[in-house]
Design an enzyme around this catalytic site. Structure first.
Site, PDB file in Angstrom:
ATOM      1  N   PHE A 152      -3.757 -15.295  -2.609  1.00  0.00           N
ATOM      2  CA  PHE A 152      -4.695 -14.418  -1.917  1.00  0.00           C
ATOM      3  C   PHE A 152      -6.103 -14.617  -2.454  1.00  0.00           C
ATOM      4  O   PHE A 152      -6.294 -15.228  -3.499  1.00  0.00           O
ATOM      5  CB  PHE A 152      -4.266 -12.959  -2.098  1.00  0.00           C
ATOM      6  CG  PHE A 152      -2.967 -12.652  -1.407  1.00  0.00           C
ATOM      7  CD1 PHE A 152      -2.885 -12.702  -0.017  1.00  0.00           C
ATOM      8  CD2 PHE A 152      -1.829 -12.348  -2.128  1.00  0.00           C
ATOM      9  CE1 PHE A 152      -1.685 -12.444   0.632  1.00  0.00           C
ATOM     10  CE2 PHE A 152      -0.625 -12.094  -1.486  1.00  0.00           C
ATOM     11  CZ  PHE A 152      -0.555 -12.138  -0.105  1.00  0.00           C
ATOM     12  N   LYS A 158       0.836  -1.217   0.000  1.00  0.00           N
ATOM     13  CA  LYS A 158       0.000   0.000   0.000  1.00  0.00           C
ATOM     14  C   LYS A 158       0.868   1.263   0.000  1.00  0.00           C
ATOM     15  O   LYS A 158       0.348   2.372  -0.134  1.00  0.00           O
ATOM     16  CB  LYS A 158      -0.925  -0.019   1.214  1.00  0.00           C
ATOM     17  CG  LYS A 158      -1.879  -1.206   1.124  1.00  0.00           C
ATOM     18  CD  LYS A 158      -3.040  -1.116   2.095  1.00  0.00           C
ATOM     19  CE  LYS A 158      -3.993  -2.252   1.809  1.00  0.00           C
ATOM     20  NZ  LYS A 158      -3.584  -3.512   2.475  1.00  0.00           N
ATOM     21  N   ASP A 215      -4.384 -28.357  -0.036  1.00  0.00           N
ATOM     22  CA  ASP A 215      -3.269 -27.427  -0.218  1.00  0.00           C
ATOM     23  C   ASP A 215      -2.153 -28.066  -1.044  1.00  0.00           C
ATOM     24  O   ASP A 215      -1.589 -27.448  -1.941  1.00  0.00           O
ATOM     25  CB  ASP A 215      -2.675 -27.037   1.145  1.00  0.00           C
ATOM     26  CG  ASP A 215      -3.560 -26.073   1.910  1.00  0.00           C
ATOM     27  OD1 ASP A 215      -4.100 -25.153   1.285  1.00  0.00           O
ATOM     28  OD2 ASP A 215      -3.705 -26.247   3.137  1.00  0.00           O
TER      29      ASP A 215
END
Lengths: 378, 389
Positions: free
Chosen positions: A100, A78, A172
Site C-alpha cells: 500500500f 476499519k 513490479d
C-alpha cells in the site's frame, strides 16, 4: 531435504496487483502458507483486472495466475472486531507483506512499530513506489511510470526510435523478487537471534538496481548510454550484438569477434573494419552485416555459426518455442484445478530443489474462501 | 546482526547471472569468495564494454563484484583443488554457472561436494536446463530472450522483434537462484539438511512472462500482437504508452478515455466512450491522442493530468533522472574503493533492513587478492608441502 523449505511459515499478504502478490506466490511455491487479507465482498483490486477479457470465475485469469496456491481471509480493517481478528493472525504469523502507499497501513494501526509490538518475531516486508520520503512519495507506483522515470525506456529499441518500454511489468517483478530475498534473509537471521526484521523495497530502487551495469558505466563517464541505430541489443555492447532479418525470419547474434564472424559467414566486407572498431563503428558494421544476413535463411546461418562455436539463435514466437523439444523437456507448464471442474494451464516456479520441480495444483482462492476455517483456528 | 552473518559462499560463477546473485547475498552480510582461474579470472573482468574501463577492467565487472573476495585456484591442479576442497568443507553454499558436465569433470559436482560437506547448499544456473537438446548451448542473455518469445512483446508491430536492452535473463536467473539458496539456507536451520538448487535461464525468462504466457496457454494459443502506435504492452488497452509532446515524451498508464478526453480538451477522443473499444481500437485511439499531445509541452500536460490524479509521468533519461530531487534523496549512488585506492561509483542494494540501507565500501577484488587471507582464516594447508616436510 524432505518437503519444502518454507514449510511451517505463515505469510499474511496485504497486497494488490502484481508486486506484492508475486512475492507471495514465490513464497507459497517454496512451501509457505500464504493468506491473502482482502476487503470483504470485492477482495483485492487485482481480481477485476483482466487481460484479453479472460475470466476464470468472478476473478480474472490474470488474478488466478498471480494468486494460485494461496488462501483468502476477508477483513474490514476499519471494523474494530475484524481488526482484532487480524491482529490475532499477526500474533501467530511469520511474515507480513504489503504494497500500500506509505501511510495506509499506519492509518489502520498496522505499521511496522505496531506489528512489532504484537509480534516481535515478525518479518515485516513492504513495497512502495518511490520510497517513503521525497517529492515522489505519493506518486502512483505503476510499472510503466517507473520504467519511464528511471531511464529504462532509453535502453531498448533503436537509437532513432523514441523511448521504448519493456512489454512486461519489470518494476513490479523486480521489486517482488528483491522483497522475497529480504524476507528470506530475515527468516534466516531470526533462527539465530529470535528477532524479526523490517524489510523495505521500492519499485524505483529495484528498477535502478536492475540497471546497475548501465548506471555504473554512466556514473563513470556521465554520458547517457546510446542505443545503436541498427539492431540495438544492449546500449553498452559492440557489434554484432543484436537481432537481424534473414531471408525467412530473424536471427539473434550475440558477442563475437567480427573477423571470425566475417570468415564464418563469408562476409568479406566485414573485414574492412578493425576489431577495435566493434564499438565505435558498430552502426556501420551492423549495416554491412544486416545487408549480408538477409540473403539466406536463418537455418543456413545458424548451421555455419554453430559449427564454428559462435553464439547465435533463432528468434521465436511462443508457438515456435512451445513446439521445441527443449521447451517441452523443461516441463514448465502445470495444470491448476479451478472451481467447477475447469482447469487452467500456467507456468510453475522456475526453481528446482533436489532435482524436483515445485508444482502445486491449488488454485487461487475465492474472496474470503478460508475466512471461516481460519477464524475457527484463531 | 546482518541477515546473513557467518554464512560462507564459494562462488565459482562468471559473467552476470551467478555473480549478481552472490552480490545480493554479500549485501545481506554473507562472506562471498569468488573462486577464479589464475591468470584470467572471471571472464567478465575483460568483457570489453562501451570502451569504459576502470583499472583495465570493465565497469561492469566492478559493479557486479564489489564487496567480494577473490581466491585464485587452478581446479585442474591437484594441489589447488585440494585447497578448494578444504574450503568447501567449511562453506555453507557452493554456486556455479558452468555448462552441464564441467563441475563433474573437475570432481566438484553436487554428489562429490556433498561427500565433502553433507549439508552443503549447492546451487547451479544453466542456460537451458540439464536435459533436452539445447543443454550444451551457451546460456547467453540475448539468445534466451530470442528463443523465449520475449522479443515479440516490446516496441511497435512494424518494428523487428525487439530485445530488452538490459540483461534481463541473467538478472532474473540470479534473483531466482538467490531465492532458492536463501530458502534452502532457511530450510537447513530447521532440518539440518542441505540441498541442490537449480535454475535455468530458460525457466527464469518463462517465469518472467508468466502473466502473458498463461493468457496464451488458455486463450486458444493466440500469439500476442504488439500495437501499431506507441506500443508499451501487447495486452493492455489504450492509452497505455509513451507519447511525444511538443518537447519531451510523457507516459500514460491505464486511464478512462472519456475522462482523459475531457481533461486534455481532445474532442475527437470523446467518441471512444465504449470501454470495450479501448483494446480493440487502441491504435486509432492512440493515434488521435498522439496527434493531440504534440500541441503542447510535456509539463503542460503533466500539470493537468497530475492535478486530476491520472497515472502519468515524465519520460527521463539518466541525465534528467540524476538531477531530480526524488532520485537524489534515495541515495542510490554509493562509492566503493578497491584495494588499489580506486573509487568506483555504483548503485547500492535496493533492499533496506530495519530502516537502514545495506552498504559496504569495499570494491571489487583483484584476481587472487585474498588467497593468503582466506587460507589463514580457514586454516587451509598445502597437501604436497605437508608431505614433503
Amino acid at each position: 531435504m524432505n518437503g519444502l523449505p518454507l514449510q511451517g511459515i505463515t505469510v499474511l499478504e496485504f497486497s494488490q496487483y502484481l508486486s506484492g502478490p508475486s512475492a507471495g506466490l514465490r513464497l507459497a511455491d517454496l512451501g509457505a502458507r500464504v493468506i491473502k487479507i482482502e476487503r470483504p465482498v470485492v477482495g483485492e483490486a487485482g481480481r477485476k483486472l483482466a487481460i484479453k477479457d479472460l475470466w476464470v470465475d468472478e476473478s480474472s485469469l490474470l488474478f488466478h495466475t498471480i494468486n494460485r496456491n494461496k488462501e483468502s481471509f476477508t477483513a474490514n480493517l476499519k471494523d474494530p472486531g475484524d481488526l482484532i481478528l487480524v491482529k490475532k493472525l499477526i500474533a501467530k504469523a511469520d511474515v507480513l507483506i504489503h504494497n500500500f502507499r506509505p501511510e495506509v497501513m499506519g492509518k489502520n494501526g498496522l505499521d511496522y512499530a505496531a506489528v512489532k509490538a504484537i509480534n516481535p518475531r515478525m518479518i515485516y516486508a513492504e513495497i512502495s513506489g518511490y520510497g517513503k520520503t521525497g517529492p515522489w512519495k505519493n506518486k502512483p507506483g505503476q510499472d510503466l511510470l517507473l520504467q519511464s522515470m528511471t531511464g529504462l525506456t532509453y535502453t531498448t529499441g533503436n537509437g532513432n526510435n523514441g523511448p521504448v518500454p519493456f512489454g512486461i511489468s519489470i518494476a513490479d517483478i523486480m521489486a517482488g523478487s528483491q522483497l522475497v530475498q529480504g524476507i528470506l534473509g530475515g527468516l534466516i537471521r531470526r533462527q539465530k537471534t529470535g528477532t524479526g526484521a523490517w524489510i523495505e523495497v521500492s519499485l524505483m530502487e529495484s528498477l535502478l538496481d536492475f540497471q546497475f551495469e548501465l548506471l555504473t558505466t554512466y556514473y563513470t563517464t556521465r554520458q547517457q548510454p546510446k542505443r545503436s541505430h541498427v539492431a540495438n541489443g544492449q546500449p553498452l555492447l559492440s557489434a554484432p550484438y543484436g537481432i537481424y532479418d534473414t531471408a525467412d525470419g530473424h536471427i539473434a547474434i550475440a558477442m563475437m569477434d567480427i573477423h571470425v564472424l566475417a570468415d564464418t559467414i563469408g562476409c568479406s566486407a566485414l573485414r574492412d573494419f578493425e576489431k577495435s572498431e566493434a564499438f565505435s563503428k558498430r552502426d556501420e558494421i551492423k549495416t554491412v552485416l544486416a545487408a549480408h544476413l538477409v540473403n539466406q535463411h536463418t537455418d543456413y546461418w545458424l548451421d555455419l555459426l554453430h559449427d564454428a562455436g559462435l553464439w547465435a539463435m533463432h528468434v521465436q514466437n511462443w508457438e515456435e518455442m512451445t513446439n521445441e523439444e527443449a521447451y517441452q523437456a523443461l516441463g514448465m507448464e502445470q495444470e491448476i484445478d479451478v472451481a467447477s471442474g475447469k482447469k487452467i494451464i500456467t507456468t510453475r516456479c522456475p526453481i528446482r530443489l533436489d532435482g524436483k520441480r515445485l508444482l502445486s495444483k491449488r488454485p487461487a482462492p475465492g474472496v474470503g474462501a478460508d475466512t471461516e476455517r481460519i477464524k475457527e483456528n484463531i | 546482526m546482518k541477515l546473513l552473518e557467518n554464512i560462507l559462499i564459494l562462488d565459482f560463477s562468471q559473467f552476470l547471472s551467478g555473480p549478481s546473485a552472490s552480490l545480493r547475498l554479500s549485501d545481506m552480510g554473507a562472506q562471498v569468495i569468488k573462486i577464479e582461474k589464475p591468470g584470467t579470472g572471471d571472464i567478465c573482468r575483460e568483457l570489453y564494454v562501451s570502451d569504459v574501463m576502470i583499472e583495465g577492467e570493465s565497469t561492469i565487472f566492478h559493479a557486479i563484484n564489489r564487496n567480494k573476495q577473490s581466491y585464485a585456484a587452478d581446479l585442474k591442479d591437484p594441489d589447488d583443488l585440494f585447497k578448494v576442497k578444504q574450503l568447501i568443507k567449511q562453506a555453507d553454499v557452493v554456486m556455479h554457472n558452468f555448462r552441464p558436465g564441467v563441475m563433474e569433470r573437475i570432481g566438484l559436482d553436487y554428489e562429490a561436494v556433498k561427500q565433502l560437506k553433507p549439508d552443503i547448499i549447492y546451487a547451479e544456473i544453466s542456460g537451458y536446463g540439464t536435459e533436452g537438446p539445447w543443454k550444451d548451448l551457451p546460456g547467453q542473455d540475448l539468445l534466451l530472450q530470442s528463443v523465449s518469445g520475449l522479443t515479440w512483446l516490446s516496441n511497435n508491430n512494424n518494428e523487428n522483434p525487439t530485445p530488452m536492452g538490459v540483461a534481463v535473463v541473467d538478472i532474473l536467473a540470479g534473483t531466482h537462484i538467490a531465492q532458492g539458496i536463501l530458502a534452502a539456507l532457511y530450510g537447513k536451520t530447521v532440518s539440518g539438511e542441505g540441498s541442490l538448487v537449480q535454475v535455468s535461464m530458460f525457466e527464469s525468462i518463462l517465469d518472467f512472462q508468466f502473466e502473458v504466457l498463461t493468457c496464451y496457454y488458455n486463450d486458444g494459443r493466440q500469439l500476442p500482437v504488439r500495437g501499431a502506435v506507441n506500443s508499451a504492452h501487447a495486452y493492455i488497452a489504450a492509452p497505455y504508452g509513451l507519447y511525444k509532446t511538443n518537447d519531451n515524451y510523457i507516459a500514460l498508464a491505464m486511464t478512462n478515455i472519456p475522462t482523459l478526453a475531457e481533461l486534455l480538451g481532445c474532442e475527437p477522443l470523446k467518441q471512444f466512450s465504449d470501454s470495450n473499444d479501448w483494446f480493440a481500437r487502441r491504435d486509432e485511439i492512440k493515434k488521435v491522442l498522439a496527434d493531440h499531445l504534440q500541441q503542447q509541452p510535456a509539463a503542460y500536460w503533466l500539470g493537468i493530468l497530475e492535478a486530476a490524479d491520472i497515472w502519468c509521468a515524465p519520460v527521463l533519461d539518466y541525465d534528467d533522472l540524476v538531477k531530480e530531487e526524488g532520485y537524489r534523496l534515495l541515495d542510490m549512488e554509493v562509492t566503493v574503493k578497491t584495494s588499489k585506492g580506486i573509487s568506483v561509483t555504483t548503485t547500492r542494494c535496493p533492499v533496506k533492513v530495519d530502516g537502514q540501507i545495506l552498504f559496504s565500501a569495499t570494491g571489487a577484488p583483484l584476481l587472487g587478492e585474498h588467497n593468503e587471507a582466506i587460507e589463514k582464516q580457514f586454516g587451509i594447508s598445502n597437501q604436497l608441502q605437508g608431505l614433503s616436510e
